[in-house]
Design a protein around this motif. Structure first.
Motif, PDB file in Angstrom:
ATOM      1  N   CYS A  32      29.694  20.886  15.701  1.00 16.79           N
ATOM      2  CA  CYS A  32      30.587  20.000  16.466  1.00 16.79           C
ATOM      3  C   CYS A  32      30.433  18.533  16.063  1.00 16.79           C
ATOM      4  N   THR A  56      33.812  28.739  24.348  1.00 15.20           N
ATOM      5  CA  THR A  56      34.657  27.563  24.554  1.00 15.20           C
ATOM      6  C   THR A  56      35.340  27.164  23.250  1.00 15.20           C
ATOM      7  N   VAL A 101      36.292  24.542  21.069  1.00 18.00           N
ATOM      8  CA  VAL A 101      35.854  23.145  21.027  1.00 18.00           C
ATOM      9  C   VAL A 101      36.992  22.193  20.644  1.00 18.00           C
ATOM     10  N   GLY A 141      39.546  21.772  22.211  1.00 16.67           N
ATOM     11  CA  GLY A 141      40.093  21.181  23.425  1.00 16.67           C
ATOM     12  C   GLY A 141      39.203  20.100  24.031  1.00 16.67           C
ATOM     13  N   LEU A 142      38.066  19.815  23.422  1.00 18.72           N
ATOM     14  CA  LEU A 142      37.105  18.897  24.041  1.00 18.72           C
ATOM     15  C   LEU A 142      37.247  17.477  23.500  1.00 18.72           C
ATOM     16  N   ASP A 143      37.032  16.493  24.373  1.00 20.05           N
ATOM     17  CA  ASP A 143      36.992  15.107  23.892  1.00 20.05           C
ATOM     18  C   ASP A 143      35.572  14.812  23.380  1.00 20.05           C
ATOM     19  N   ASP A 144      35.380  13.618  22.847  1.00 17.51           N
ATOM     20  CA  ASP A 144      34.109  13.296  22.201  1.00 17.51           C
ATOM     21  C   ASP A 144      32.914  13.412  23.146  1.00 17.51           C
ATOM     22  N   THR A 145      33.112  13.022  24.396  1.00 12.83           N
ATOM     23  CA  THR A 145      32.019  13.085  25.377  1.00 12.83           C
ATOM     24  C   THR A 145      31.606  14.527  25.636  1.00 12.83           C
ATOM     25  N   ASP A 146      32.620  15.392  25.851  1.00 10.13           N
ATOM     26  CA  ASP A 146      32.322  16.799  26.115  1.00 10.13           C
ATOM     27  C   ASP A 146      31.734  17.470  24.875  1.00 10.13           C
ATOM     28  N   LEU A 147      32.241  17.059  23.716  1.00 13.62           N
ATOM     29  CA  LEU A 147      31.740  17.611  22.460  1.00 13.62           C
ATOM     30  C   LEU A 147      30.254  17.278  22.287  1.00 13.62           C
ATOM     31  N   VAL A 189      28.221  19.461  24.619  1.00 16.40           N
ATOM     32  CA  VAL A 189      28.105  20.831  24.118  1.00 16.40           C
ATOM     33  C   VAL A 189      27.075  20.890  22.997  1.00 16.40           C
TER      34      VAL A 189
END
Ligand SMILES: Nc1ncnc2c1ncn2[C@@H]1O[C@H](COP(=O)(O)OP(=O)(O)O)[C@@H](O)[C@H]1O
Ligand SMILES: [Mg+2]
Length: 235
Positions: free
Chosen positions: A58, A72, A74, A76-82, A85
């Protein structure tokens, strides 16, 4: 142990565009890695190994296709969520160790836990335990420049495992090590594998790849072979 897919790449392409030049580093990669596997990724220089590792970790996103990590998507995730994870699931080990200079081994190992919001006292205890695990309990206050290459890579392993990640991604972890330190590094990876970790190891050395239970070969951005093999790790 359960054999659920942990990492799924589905039709992944990665293209690097810079000005006029476009490089297709990965082309139509389909790959499923289940929990507890020890996979070696092999291939010549430029075949796309590091690009693949960056996507699995990621650190970079596919140009096309999907990457499912622990269920999940990935994409669909923004940088913070990435980043969250990444911190939760993945421990990285790099060829060049990537330790912070002029900072003690202890502090280097504590860093991922700072990002994870763990309190100082617990951080210190867990870093200490991780350094013990890699046989460096007596070097906690040494800076990287005061350690041998093999010891620095062991600090990097301690940093990778201290958050207890399900997956260890190692990009040419033995590339800068002598024969003895290479053996110690591979023994550590065997131990992590036995304790249930999923390991993805990038290497161009057949002796190193021989320790994995599966070997995936890349050529020019495509998977050209994918074979299971008997594990030949140290007993
Ligand atoms: N950031 C980048 N920008 C442009 N091209 C890149 C970048 N990273 C890698 N490449 C190109 O993508 C291809 C695959 O590179 P890489 O994944 O580093 O291969 P390997 O790790 O197998 O040596 C190479 O042709 C390389 O030059
Ligand atoms: Mg590389």
């Amino acid at each position: 142990m359960s054999r659920r897919p942990l990492l799924i790449l589905d039709g992944v392409d990665k293209r690097y565009d810079s000005g006029e030049i476009s490089v297709s580093a990965l082309r139509g990669i389909d790959l499923v890695i289940t929990r507890g596997e020890y996979v070696a990724i092999m291939g010549a220089s430029g075949s796309g190994k590091s690009t693949l590792m960056n996507i699995l970790g990621c650190l970079d996103a596919p140009t096309r296709g999907h990457y499912m990590l622990a269920g999940t998507d990935v994409a669909g995730l923004d940088d913070t969520d990435l980043a969250a994870v990444r911190n939760r699931f993945i421990g990285f080990v790099f060829q060049s160790f990537n330790l912070i200079p002029r900072t003690s081994a202890q502090r280097n190992v504590e860093l991922p836990m700072v990002y994870a919001g763990i309190k100082p006292r617990e951080r210190a205890e867990r870093a200490r335990a991780a350094l013990e695990t890699v046989g460096l309990g007596d070097r906690a206050q040494h800076k990287p420049s005061e350690l041998s290459g093999g010891q620095q890579q062991r600090v990097a392993v301690a940093r990778a495992i201290v958050t207890n990640p399900a997956i260890i991604l190692a990009d040419e972890p033995t590339g800068n090590l002598d024969t003895k330190s290479t053996g110690e590094m591979l023994d550590m990876l065997d131990g992590l594998h036995r304790s249930g970790r999923t390991i993805v190891l990038i290497t161009h050395e057949p002796d190193v790849a021989a320790r994995a239970s599966r070997v995936v070969r890349l050529s020019d951005g495509r998977i050209v072979s994918d074979e299971r093999q008997a594990v030949r790790g140290a007993a």
